[in-house]
Design a protein around this motif. Structure first.
Motif, PDB file in Angstrom:
ATOM      1  N   PHE A  73       0.995  -1.140  -0.402  1.00 24.99           N
ATOM      2  CA  PHE A  73      -0.090   0.033  -0.291  1.00 24.99           C
ATOM      3  C   PHE A  73       1.060   1.365  -0.208  1.00 24.99           C
ATOM      4  CE2 PHE A  73      -2.308   3.659   2.401  1.00 24.99           C
ATOM      5  CZ  PHE A  73      -3.557   3.331   1.322  1.00 24.99           C
ATOM      6  N   SER A  74       2.066   1.235   0.530  1.00 26.38           N
ATOM      7  CA  SER A  74       2.791   2.371   0.569  1.00 26.38           C
ATOM      8  C   SER A  74       3.163   2.956  -0.420  1.00 26.38           C
ATOM      9  CB  SER A  74       3.881   2.568   2.112  1.00 26.38           C
ATOM     10  OG  SER A  74       3.104   2.048   3.129  1.00 26.38           O
ATOM     11  N   ILE A  75       3.831   1.746  -1.383  1.00 26.31           N
ATOM     12  CA  ILE A  75       4.631   1.690  -2.260  1.00 26.31           C
ATOM     13  C   ILE A  75       3.043   2.956  -3.654  1.00 26.31           C
ATOM     14  CG2 ILE A  75       4.988   0.488  -4.516  1.00 26.31           C
ATOM     15  CD1 ILE A  75       6.673  -1.081  -2.775  1.00 26.31           C
ATOM     16  N   ALA A  76       2.163   2.201  -3.448  1.00 26.19           N
ATOM     17  CA  ALA A  76       1.185   2.100  -3.850  1.00 26.19           C
ATOM     18  C   ALA A  76       0.527   3.596  -4.070  1.00 26.19           C
ATOM     19  CB  ALA A  76      -0.614   1.123  -4.126  1.00 26.19           C
ATOM     20  N   TYR A  77       0.534   4.053  -3.186  1.00 27.48           N
ATOM     21  CA  TYR A  77       0.225   5.370  -2.273  1.00 27.48           C
ATOM     22  C   TYR A  77       0.954   6.084  -2.852  1.00 27.48           C
ATOM     23  CZ  TYR A  77      -1.865   8.807   0.188  1.00 27.48           C
ATOM     24  OH  TYR A  77      -2.284  10.755   0.418  1.00 27.48           O
TER      25      TYR A  77
ATOM     26  N   THR B  13      -7.823   4.683  -2.333  1.00 22.41           N
ATOM     27  CA  THR B  13      -8.969   4.252  -3.374  1.00 22.41           C
ATOM     28  C   THR B  13      -8.622   3.600  -4.113  1.00 22.41           C
ATOM     29  OG1 THR B  13     -10.946   5.729  -2.718  1.00 22.41           O
ATOM     30  CG2 THR B  13     -11.259   4.171  -4.345  1.00 22.41           C
ATOM     31  N   ALA B  14      -6.924   4.504  -5.118  1.00 20.29           N
ATOM     32  CA  ALA B  14      -6.708   3.130  -6.759  1.00 20.29           C
ATOM     33  C   ALA B  14      -5.321   2.423  -5.904  1.00 20.29           C
ATOM     34  CB  ALA B  14      -6.113   4.863  -7.086  1.00 20.29           C
ATOM     35  N   ALA B  15      -5.191   2.945  -4.832  1.00 21.14           N
ATOM     36  CA  ALA B  15      -3.578   2.026  -4.086  1.00 21.14           C
ATOM     37  C   ALA B  15      -4.873   0.849  -3.700  1.00 21.14           C
ATOM     38  CB  ALA B  15      -3.172   2.670  -2.811  1.00 21.14           C
TER      39      ALA B  15
ATOM     40  N   VAL C 283       4.702  -6.616  -8.760  1.00 22.57           N
ATOM     41  CA  VAL C 283       3.293  -6.732  -9.766  1.00 22.57           C
ATOM     42  C   VAL C 283       2.605  -4.995  -9.150  1.00 22.57           C
ATOM     43  CG1 VAL C 283       1.024  -7.445 -10.144  1.00 22.57           C
ATOM     44  CG2 VAL C 283       2.851  -8.656  -9.626  1.00 22.57           C
ATOM     45  N   VAL C 284       2.977  -4.676  -7.874  1.00 26.22           N
ATOM     46  CA  VAL C 284       2.224  -3.122  -8.069  1.00 26.22           C
ATOM     47  C   VAL C 284       2.986  -1.899  -8.555  1.00 26.22           C
ATOM     48  CG1 VAL C 284       2.008  -1.760  -6.356  1.00 26.22           C
ATOM     49  CG2 VAL C 284       0.988  -3.397  -5.138  1.00 26.22           C
ATOM     50  N   THR C 285       4.045  -2.288  -8.595  1.00 28.68           N
ATOM     51  CA  THR C 285       4.605  -0.809  -9.180  1.00 28.68           C
ATOM     52  C   THR C 285       4.355  -0.967 -10.730  1.00 28.68           C
ATOM     53  OG1 THR C 285       6.413  -1.052  -7.555  1.00 28.68           O
ATOM     54  CG2 THR C 285       6.679   0.284  -9.649  1.00 28.68           C
ATOM     55  N   ARG C 286       4.129  -2.555 -11.283  1.00 27.52           N
ATOM     56  CA  ARG C 286       4.048  -2.102 -12.247  1.00 27.52           C
ATOM     57  C   ARG C 286       2.302  -1.828 -12.717  1.00 27.52           C
ATOM     58  NH1 ARG C 286       6.707  -7.554 -12.943  1.00 27.52           N
ATOM     59  NH2 ARG C 286       8.663  -7.129 -13.507  1.00 27.52           N
ATOM     60  N   LEU C 287       1.459  -2.198 -11.951  1.00 27.56           N
ATOM     61  CA  LEU C 287       0.227  -1.924 -12.285  1.00 27.56           C
ATOM     62  C   LEU C 287       0.438  -0.309 -11.892  1.00 27.56           C
ATOM     63  CD1 LEU C 287      -1.479  -4.851 -10.267  1.00 27.56           C
ATOM     64  CD2 LEU C 287      -1.758  -4.266 -12.562  1.00 27.56           C
ATOM     65  N   ALA C 288       0.870  -0.208 -11.178  1.00 30.08           N
ATOM     66  CA  ALA C 288       0.619   1.605 -10.626  1.00 30.08           C
ATOM     67  C   ALA C 288       1.418   2.883 -11.991  1.00 30.08           C
ATOM     68  CB  ALA C 288       1.664   2.099  -9.352  1.00 30.08           C
ATOM     69  N   ILE C 289       2.427   2.075 -12.635  1.00 27.57           N
ATOM     70  CA  ILE C 289       2.707   2.765 -14.271  1.00 27.57           C
ATOM     71  C   ILE C 289       1.776   3.127 -14.477  1.00 27.57           C
ATOM     72  CG2 ILE C 289       4.873   2.355 -15.816  1.00 27.57           C
ATOM     73  CD1 ILE C 289       6.885   1.492 -13.397  1.00 27.57           C
TER      74      ILE C 289
ATOM     75  N   ARG D 201       9.406   8.358 -11.287  1.00 28.40           N
ATOM     76  CA  ARG D 201       8.298   8.166 -10.576  1.00 28.40           C
ATOM     77  C   ARG D 201       8.712   6.520  -9.220  1.00 28.40           C
ATOM     78  NH1 ARG D 201       2.765  11.315  -9.450  1.00 28.40           N
ATOM     79  NH2 ARG D 201       2.304  10.414  -7.245  1.00 28.40           N
ATOM     80  N   ALA D 202       8.963   5.699 -10.516  1.00 27.57           N
ATOM     81  CA  ALA D 202       8.923   4.676  -9.796  1.00 27.57           C
ATOM     82  C   ALA D 202      10.439   3.986  -9.567  1.00 27.57           C
ATOM     83  CB  ALA D 202       8.848   3.431 -10.793  1.00 27.57           C
ATOM     84  N   VAL D 203      11.383   4.322 -10.468  1.00 29.13           N
ATOM     85  CA  VAL D 203      12.951   4.154  -9.984  1.00 29.13           C
ATOM     86  C   VAL D 203      13.004   5.271  -8.788  1.00 29.13           C
ATOM     87  CG1 VAL D 203      15.011   3.828 -11.284  1.00 29.13           C
ATOM     88  CG2 VAL D 203      12.978   3.672 -12.318  1.00 29.13           C
ATOM     89  N   PHE D 204      12.597   6.601  -8.650  1.00 30.83           N
ATOM     90  CA  PHE D 204      13.043   7.186  -7.749  1.00 30.83           C
ATOM     91  C   PHE D 204      12.487   6.679  -5.792  1.00 30.83           C
ATOM     92  CE2 PHE D 204      11.802  11.035  -4.751  1.00 30.83           C
ATOM     93  CZ  PHE D 204      13.238  11.507  -4.524  1.00 30.83           C
ATOM     94  N   LEU D 205      11.422   6.308  -6.095  1.00 30.65           N
ATOM     95  CA  LEU D 205      10.462   5.919  -4.453  1.00 30.65           C
ATOM     96  C   LEU D 205      10.919   4.599  -4.487  1.00 30.65           C
ATOM     97  CD1 LEU D 205       6.406   6.585  -5.825  1.00 30.65           C
ATOM     98  CD2 LEU D 205       7.818   7.930  -3.487  1.00 30.65           C
ATOM     99  N   LEU D 206      11.245   3.358  -5.532  1.00 31.66           N
ATOM    100  CA  LEU D 206      11.885   2.673  -4.727  1.00 31.66           C
ATOM    101  C   LEU D 206      13.239   2.616  -4.697  1.00 31.66           C
ATOM    102  CD1 LEU D 206      10.651  -0.013  -7.752  1.00 31.66           C
ATOM    103  CD2 LEU D 206       9.685   0.135  -5.001  1.00 31.66           C
ATOM    104  N   HIS D 207      13.910   3.140  -5.382  1.00 30.54           N
ATOM    105  CA  HIS D 207      15.436   3.451  -4.797  1.00 30.54           C
ATOM    106  C   HIS D 207      15.274   4.341  -3.266  1.00 30.54           C
ATOM    107  CE1 HIS D 207      19.335   4.920  -4.281  1.00 30.54           C
ATOM    108  NE2 HIS D 207      19.787   3.337  -4.805  1.00 30.54           N
ATOM    109  N   ASP D 208      14.758   5.212  -3.557  1.00 34.91           N
ATOM    110  CA  ASP D 208      15.374   6.731  -2.356  1.00 34.91           C
ATOM    111  C   ASP D 208      14.224   6.145  -0.956  1.00 34.91           C
ATOM    112  OD1 ASP D 208      16.896   7.544  -4.893  1.00 34.91           O
ATOM    113  OD2 ASP D 208      17.104   9.385  -4.075  1.00 34.91           O
TER     114      ASP D 208
END
Length: 311
Positions: free
Chosen positions: A18-22, A29-31, A62-68, A125-132
């Motif tokens: 949820f933290s990643i998705a939000y 709601t979307a997350a 899966v969550v990250t790809r769906l969010a992208i 956004r995905a790369v930055f969030l996942l790493h940083d």
């Protein structure tokens, strides 16, 4: 009810997912929908005989790809949004969230930070969030986004440059911020302009998000005098209609819910406290962003009653 092993693994990872998705979507709601979708895909993969050595790696990918995918389809809608756009507010003082995660990463939950993330394209956004933010290494991230490690490093540097210059630095501790917020929201409720002038920073600004669904300030309100008068007027009108403020923590920052006389939600305020003053006030009143918080008030009816009272 006893959970099977895959369900136990998923439930243990749900707060992280949820933290990643939000943070990717800026929508509670979307997350939540996206996390549930990731679970269904996880169960289908297992049923089809897939070997998932690391549920964390599989589900976060899966969550990250769906969010992208979700962000790419939503970008056009954001560009035509009516008025100021703000994230869906997330209450961070209630159950369902990982307290340690909230404490450690509260700066990346703030509305100020989420608004900055809008500068990035979905992959950045995905790369930055996942790493940083979440500490994934570039090998893991490369597998998620389908790019090389070298490319991911370059993307992260580019994204960091776009964010760091204006990244919020909340100086006040939680205790200091909450004490100032108590005084601030009391002054709003009292309609006390003089107290608000003392509590607001010199460069104070108010943002309002009505999304074109209900009346709201169409542009930012800038300047300590204008902000103080505006908020005092809001407080006096709220009290005259029998409403009240309920202090909460929103997106890791001091905030408040505005409720009508029947306890229904009108809007959500969240403030940034910097250097001993309230620098930014954000108000989310768009009903499409508040439904996850409970029953909503009829804002137009409240405004009509207010106009009748003024007549």
């Amino acid at each position: 009810m006893t959970l099977d092993v895959p369900d136990e693994a998923f439930e243990a990872l749900r707060p992280l997912l949820f933290s990643i998705a939000y943070r990717m979507l800026s929508s509670v709601t979307a997350a939540e929908d996206l996390v549930q979708d990731s679970y269904l895909r996880y169960r289908r993969a297992l049923a089809d005989g897939a070997v998932v050595e690391s549920p964390k790696a599989y589900l976060s990918a899966v969550v990250t790809r769906l969010a992208i995918d979700e962000l790419q389809s939503a970008r056009a809608q954001r560009e035509t949004y009516v008025g100021e756009w703000l994230p869906e507010p997330l209450l961070t003082d209630e159950g369902g969230l990982d307290p340690q995660e909230v404490a450690e990463r509260s700066d990346s939950l703030s509305m100020a930070f989420l608004v900055l993330l809008e500068r990035l394209n979905p992959v950045e956004r995905a790369v930055f969030l996942l790493h940083d933010v979440f500490g994934y290494d570039f090998a893991e991230i490369a597998a998620v986004v389908g790019k090389s490690e070298t490319n991911c490093r370059q993307i992260a540097r580019r994204a960091r440059r776009a964010i760091e210059k204006d990244r919020p630095r909340f100086v006040a501790s939680t205790a200091e911020g909450d004490r100032l917020a108590d005084r601030f929201f009391a002054a709003v409720t009292d309609g006390d302009v003089e107290s608000l002038l003392e509590l607001l920073a010199a460069d104070a600004v108010v943002y309002g998000d009505g999304g074109g669904k209900v009346p709201q300030w169409g542009v930012p309100i800038v300047g300590v005098q204008r902000v103080a008068r505006l908020l005092a007027g809001v407080g006096r009108r709220m009290v005259a209609l029998g409403g009240r403020l309920e202090r909460r923590r929103v997106n890791g920052q001091p905030g408040a819910l505005v409720r009508d006389p029947d306890g229904r939600l009108v809007n959500v305020f969240v403030i940034d406290v910097v250097d001993g003053g309230v620098q930014t006030v954000r108000s989310v009143i768009n009903p499409e962003k508040l439904g996850h918080l409970g029953e909503l008030a009829d804002v137009r009816e409240l405004l009509r009653r207010s106009s009748d009272a003024d007549a």
